[in-house]
Design an enzyme around this catalytic site. Sequence first.
Site, short mmCIF file in Angstrom:
data_model
loop_
_atom_site.label_atom_id
_atom_site.label_comp_id
_atom_site.label_asym_id
_atom_site.label_seq_id
_atom_site.Cartn_x
_atom_site.Cartn_y
_atom_site.Cartn_z
N ASP A 25 -30.46 -33.48 26.54
CA ASP A 25 -30.16 -32.15 27.07
C ASP A 25 -28.98 -31.63 26.25
O ASP A 25 -27.84 -32.04 26.48
CB ASP A 25 -29.81 -32.26 28.56
N LYS A 87 -23.87 -23.74 21.14
CA LYS A 87 -25.27 -23.38 21.42
C LYS A 87 -25.48 -21.86 21.39
O LYS A 87 -26.53 -21.37 21.03
CB LYS A 87 -25.65 -23.94 22.79
N GLU A 184 -36.16 -26.23 29.14
CA GLU A 184 -35.31 -26.85 30.16
C GLU A 184 -35.94 -26.84 31.57
O GLU A 184 -35.95 -27.87 32.24
CB GLU A 184 -33.92 -26.20 30.16
N ASP A 206 -31.50 -22.43 37.57
CA ASP A 206 -30.56 -23.19 36.74
C ASP A 206 -29.27 -22.41 36.54
O ASP A 206 -29.21 -21.48 35.74
CB ASP A 206 -31.25 -23.50 35.39
#
Lengths: 621, 107
Positions: A25, A87, A184, A206
């Site tokens: 992850d 990211k 994800e 999320d």
Amino acid sequence: MALLQISEPGQSPEPHKHRLAAGIDLGTTNSLVATVRNGIAVCLPDEHGRTMLPSIVQYRADGDVVVGQSAAQAHTTDPKNTILSVKRFMGRGLKDVIHVEAMPYDFVDAEGMVRLRTVQGVRSPVEISAEILRVLGARAEASLGGPLTGVVITVPAYFDEAQRQATKDAAKLAGLNVLRLLNEPTAAAVAYGLDNASEGVYAVYDLGGGTFDLSILKLSRGIFEVLATSGDSALGGDDFDHRLFCWLLDKARIAPPSGEDARRLLMKAREAKELLSVCEEAPVRASLASGEEVSLIVTRDDFARMTEHLVRKTIAPMRKVLRDAGLSADEVKGVVMVGGATRMPHIQRAVADFFGQEPLTNLDPDKVVALGAAIQANILAGNRKDEEWLLLDVIPLSLGLETMGGLVEKVIPRNATLPIARAQEFTTFKDGQTAMAFHVVQGERELVADCRSLARFELRGIPPMAAGAARIRVTFQVDADGLLSVSAREMASGVETSVLVKPSYGLSDDEIADMLKEGIEHAEEDMGARALREQQVEADRVIEATEHALEVDGALLDDGERAKVEAALAALRELRGGVDHAAIRQGIAALGRATDEFAARRMDRSIRTALTGHKVSEIEV
Amino acid sequence: MGVTLTENAARHVENFIAKRGKGLGIRFGVKTSGCSGMAYKLEFVDDKHDEDLIFESHGIKILVDPKSLPYVEGTELDFVREGLNEGFKFNNPNVKDACGCGESFNV
């Protein structure tokens, strides 16, 4: 000797053949690595027992590269060389990065992806991410006692081709073999074993440190399909900390502090937030450098009230994603919670209220994505051969081609499941046309100008034919990782050309959201624009064909007849310049009627010519 | 004799079975392959075979097929941690030599 793990019945690996695989992850704030051991997915801790690796990379002046907790400490002392949340820069150009001015980095605007100048030289986001992946890969190899066969890395469902490619490049640079990139939310659903659950629609909520993503997954016959995604790239647990921090300043009646004091208070706010997930109230005590003392009690209710607007910000995307998927809240069979921020009781309550059911919270929300990736990696590495497993993901925005008049012909619609290949046939516009230009675009709007350009390429060597006679088959193929390749092939001669779409930089999820919104808002206007362009293109074609026929076979008409055709032609030319698509259509029909007789005579003559022994190739039709 | 687990190994097996959600115990045996002739086989058990020999150690059932028994008789399974790695280690009195990695062995 090697240490053995317990296998599933009948699946003991051959010696030296067990394929070690891990799921990673690669998060904005934290990253984790997990594997399946003794039949169970587990996150792998470092030598200090910590599973979470802060996604922070520090380039030190002495040439060392430090990743994780040790780099986190340098964040305040050496901000320029300590990169957080890399990211957000993956596959992005400088103009895509929001709040550039608020970041301490020395950005270099390079072709394609933004780069950062550090004490060790200029580094790209791919290289920085590779440092994080390298640490996780080494941890997995040390934990599993051997080299990794491959890894599955998770990415947000909305990541476009450039961002996915950048992630793959980072893995390659870190020496990892990527079995697959996995969305994800899909990974989270897999971790909960929803693939074994009853068929139906599931939602994944999320809320991470700095990002919010919502996805709707559909499970049928053990296969997941991402129906729709939505979210907010600037909303996360950090906003809750910040809100509590402001509340503390207000209550304690102190001026906004800076430097060390601000950091200390923000840390206290975060601790209090975390405590409130398990206790009804939390004390906040801090002595500031200014000599001021803060001593307050914050209750769960206080906290819920002050952050209510943040919770509400997650509700709008929930409505939107359901609307996109064409579902109502009560059709959702289960809700998976991902991200540390979903531990907050009032978040869980809001989600439960919205969907009318308790969300799934029994797995650690920080770990679920990595665990699901590990399960998938184990299967893809070939350790569970008996399972047929397919994970389907979707295209966030439609993919298409530019056609005459600047219109978009959608080849693969939005939310189509991956992997996918679609072919469509196109033809030439002019007589004797030997080349064709292709313009690949992404977006929901009808006009090219309103969509995003992904790539351009040309097909050359088309044999000269009459307009409309050539058949050019264009194939769009998107692989399981969401990477697009487009090829064009002329069916008669077999000439072919193709392009792998690796756009120079990608779309942000905000842009995607905006483009979707515009697509809906401008639907009517677009339809009108499309109708007009279509009629204009058709008028151009008819005008050109008629002019050509007059030039070649004008002798077949007497002056009166010719004048009639010329008049209709002139009328259509006039209408073509206007904006009334209905009038243009009538003009085309009128010209058609005026040339009926002419066309019939041309046809007759062609046939006669053919019958009198001329070669077919001499005949112009 | 038979096959035994250390208490630590038994606790881990119990934990793995509980997390897996099902399983009668573990199957321990050998199969012929690998660079030194034979390899260990360690699996969860969902279905018992009629010919299986069953040993019980610290509450955990260990199933061994009769053909494997001569090669593993007297073995004790332990669960160890080596650095970041962890797993089962065998103390097999029958082993004459093992390959460098210990995944396969000779009796």
